[in-house]
Design a protein around this motif. Sequence first.
Motif, mmCIF file in Angstrom:
data_model
loop_
_atom_site.group_PDB
_atom_site.id
_atom_site.type_symbol
_atom_site.label_atom_id
_atom_site.label_comp_id
_atom_site.label_asym_id
_atom_site.label_seq_id
_atom_site.Cartn_x
_atom_site.Cartn_y
_atom_site.Cartn_z
ATOM 1 N N GLY A 117 0.777 10.857 5.918
ATOM 2 C CA GLY A 117 -0.259 9.865 5.661
ATOM 3 C C GLY A 117 -0.175 9.306 4.264
ATOM 4 N N THR A 118 -0.489 8.007 4.160
ATOM 5 C CA THR A 118 -0.525 7.350 2.853
ATOM 6 C C THR A 118 -1.749 6.439 2.830
ATOM 7 N N GLN A 119 -2.485 6.488 1.726
ATOM 8 C CA GLN A 119 -3.770 5.784 1.633
ATOM 9 C C GLN A 119 -3.557 4.314 1.256
ATOM 10 N N VAL A 120 -4.223 3.438 2.002
ATOM 11 C CA VAL A 120 -4.265 2.014 1.675
ATOM 12 C C VAL A 120 -5.727 1.633 1.501
ATOM 13 N N THR A 121 -6.045 1.094 0.336
ATOM 14 C CA THR A 121 -7.414 0.671 0.041
ATOM 15 C C THR A 121 -7.408 -0.807 -0.332
ATOM 16 N N VAL A 122 -8.206 -1.585 0.390
ATOM 17 C CA VAL A 122 -8.268 -3.029 0.163
ATOM 18 C C VAL A 122 -9.684 -3.378 -0.279
ATOM 19 N N SER A 123 -9.804 -3.948 -1.454
ATOM 20 C CA SER A 123 -11.124 -4.316 -1.970
ATOM 21 C C SER A 123 -11.429 -5.772 -1.635
ATOM 22 N N SER A 124 -12.696 -6.074 -1.530
ATOM 23 C CA SER A 124 -13.115 -7.450 -1.181
ATOM 24 C C SER A 124 -13.208 -8.328 -2.414
#
Length: 124
Positions: A117-124
């Motif tokens: 698993g690898t974390q992807v975080t997308v901010s608005s």
Amino acid sequence: VQLQASGGGFLQSGGSLRLSCAASGLTLSTLSMGWFRRAPGKERAFVGAVTWRGGTTRYADSVKGRFTISRDSGKNTMYLQMNGLKPEDTAVYYCAATVGYRGSYYYIQDYDYWGQGTQVTVSS
């Protein structure tokens, strides 16, 4: 078979990111491979897959047209190119593989091997 996922990160909405999944133990030509993701508070869900023989791809409706799966046989690596990222794409992304084909590409039970698993975080 061992899978090593990498490439996650933090970015703003509309950005692009490419995830990698390096396989060892068997060559990609023997494997059907997929990407899943688990968003906060949700179950792990299908993102896309690539078939073992012809390399045909399948995608969830939520990512169709934005995400693209590809393979590099020389590097024995599968990629997930993600464009037009949205906050709802925020999740831990997992790659998965199985030898040959188990009748479907869309479910967790279709795969025998998983990356970490690898974390992807997308901010608005």
